[in-house]
Motif scaffolding. Sequence first.
Motif, PDB file in Angstrom:
ATOM      1  N   ASP A   1       0.839  -1.192   0.000  1.00  0.00           N
ATOM      2  CA  ASP A   1       0.000   0.000   0.000  1.00  0.00           C
ATOM      3  C   ASP A   1       0.883   1.255   0.000  1.00  0.00           C
ATOM      4  O   ASP A   1       2.018   1.243   0.478  1.00  0.00           O
ATOM      5  N   GLY A   2       0.322   2.319  -0.535  1.00  0.00           N
ATOM      6  CA  GLY A   2       1.002   3.603  -0.469  1.00  0.00           C
ATOM      7  C   GLY A   2       1.909   3.912  -1.636  1.00  0.00           C
ATOM      8  O   GLY A   2       2.497   5.004  -1.693  1.00  0.00           O
TER       9      GLY A   2
ATOM     10  N   PRO B   1       3.100   0.938 -10.014  1.00  0.00           N
ATOM     11  CA  PRO B   1       3.570  -0.441  -9.812  1.00  0.00           C
ATOM     12  C   PRO B   1       5.063  -0.503  -9.495  1.00  0.00           C
ATOM     13  O   PRO B   1       5.860   0.301  -9.984  1.00  0.00           O
ATOM     14  N   ASP B   2       5.416  -1.470  -8.673  1.00  0.00           N
ATOM     15  CA  ASP B   2       6.831  -1.709  -8.379  1.00  0.00           C
ATOM     16  C   ASP B   2       7.297  -3.072  -8.873  1.00  0.00           C
ATOM     17  O   ASP B   2       8.490  -3.387  -8.785  1.00  0.00           O
ATOM     18  N   VAL B   3       6.374  -3.876  -9.420  1.00  0.00           N
ATOM     19  CA  VAL B   3       6.718  -5.199  -9.943  1.00  0.00           C
ATOM     20  C   VAL B   3       5.938  -5.442 -11.228  1.00  0.00           C
ATOM     21  O   VAL B   3       4.776  -5.034 -11.352  1.00  0.00           O
ATOM     22  N   VAL B   4       6.591  -6.086 -12.190  1.00  0.00           N
ATOM     23  CA  VAL B   4       5.911  -6.591 -13.376  1.00  0.00           C
ATOM     24  C   VAL B   4       6.199  -8.087 -13.476  1.00  0.00           C
ATOM     25  O   VAL B   4       7.288  -8.537 -13.105  1.00  0.00           O
TER      26      VAL B   4
ATOM     27  N   LEU C   1      10.426 -10.668  -2.291  1.00  0.00           N
ATOM     28  CA  LEU C   1       9.702 -11.663  -1.511  1.00  0.00           C
ATOM     29  C   LEU C   1       8.200 -11.493  -1.690  1.00  0.00           C
ATOM     30  O   LEU C   1       7.464 -12.475  -1.905  1.00  0.00           O
ATOM     31  N   ALA C   2       7.725 -10.251  -1.629  1.00  0.00           N
ATOM     32  CA  ALA C   2       6.296 -10.008  -1.841  1.00  0.00           C
ATOM     33  C   ALA C   2       5.884 -10.408  -3.252  1.00  0.00           C
ATOM     34  O   ALA C   2       4.802 -10.983  -3.460  1.00  0.00           O
TER      35      ALA C   2
END
Length: 529
Positions: A337-338, A342-345, A409-410
Amino acid sequence: MYDYVIVGAGSAGCVLAARLSEDPSVRVCLIEAGPSDDLETIHIPAAFGELFRTRVDWDYDSHEEPALRRRRIFLPRGRVLGGTSSINAMLYLRGNKLDYDSWGQPGWSYDELLPYFRRSEDNERGASYYHGAGGPMSVSDGRSRNIQSQAFLEAAGQAGWTANDDFNAGDQEGFGFFQVTQRDGRRCSTAVAYLHPAMDRPNLTVETNIQVHKVLTQGNRAVGVVGSRLDDEVVVRAEREVILCAGAYNSPQLLMLSGIGPADHLRMLGIDVVLDHPEVGRNLQDHPLVPLIFTHDQPVSLLIAEEPEYVRQFAEEGRGPLTSNGPEAGGFVRTRDGLSAPDVVYFSGPLMFADSGLGLPTGHAITYGPVMLTPRSRGEVTLDSNNPTTKPKIQHNYYQDEDDLRTALAGVRIGLDIARQKAMGPYHQAWLNAPASESDADLTEYIRGYTHSIFHGSSTCAIGKVVDPELRVMGIEGLRVADVSVMPTTGRGAPNASAIAIGEKAADLIAGRPPLDPADPHLLADTAR
């Protein structure tokens, strides 16, 4: 003697050579270390992995990576006309609007770059506010659409993720099929799109198989380059400018070999210092990927691509599994959240993509996994020798920042959740190289042991640090850099699209043409904006 000497016939270099030579009054020389792009495997999309570690690949590796069990990470780079656009996975993925805006450099915001993306593009979906039609670079929907790719997208939907049919429009988030740089099912590199149509111009000279060793300078001005073809020295003079388009690893290497870089480092290697430029080679970034490989017994992976019926389909129709670019589908997500974007593809391919693509598939499989888009870790490119044929020392420092590891990891946990959905059932029989458990500790060890590059190195000659917003090397006249090394951050895309736009914009900067107007009425005509 030429007006402009361009070093590197890659994603940006081919664009720049074609655009500058549109003016018949200027003489342009484009120099490429590798051969012409006449290998048939270059133009068959599904065969891109067969190009790794061949004569058309620089075949780089990182130095030992401390956070990855001291493994050296494979880093292929194109050494051929078209550069890496001749050996890559053909994804057409721009960065997020926030990426370009965050650079904070005049002329390089998203709105200012969008006209260059559009000018370059011939999108088979037609023109819109976000896309161009009629440009040199063919951008198309994939023609493979493997059943596993369909299943992956269906599973992402079952896991609660939204769909997205255009990652290059207003919103990146969601899952869908990627568009690719292909024309009629075959690779469309920048050599195919830009260079070959310009090759007959009398004012354009293309030299292959010449490895440039250094930029020649007189005082504080670049006047040409020196290199070699086999054992013969080659000197090429530039009356106006030398432009380095050699990429994130080779452009800083050439600057340092030319005496432009961190003074102490150069002196240690016996290189005469032309300009103390501490930021050359620093700020190196990449997108690490954690592969999740699931094996099964369904005869639907790309192992079937060379069966006679599919060879015929490719030759006669330009369709079928041989048109697969590998990562056919995927999706952009926020892992926490926050976040503002996006931070991942996820890149999903219908094949066993093991050992950075160097391992031979041993059975049918699907490979996908999280790619970390906004890493905080930074590496650098330095020299190991003053011998210009010695490969540069590349240290990416993957996961040096613990936050990158938390993101990975997430991302893995989201990927495992997708794997458990009903649609993935037929293709999720076994997890190749699975960890002992799915505890945080075991998954973290898996990440350290199997993370590899997705081959998106950038940012080693960044705007504002090494070059100015006009792409001129600060402190040296007549010398510019125009490739992904000038991007202050890698961004949330695949850098090839940005490299093409950089080449387009660089041509206007060098030729002294006014920038394309973001408020052009044609740009604003699309009511879907």
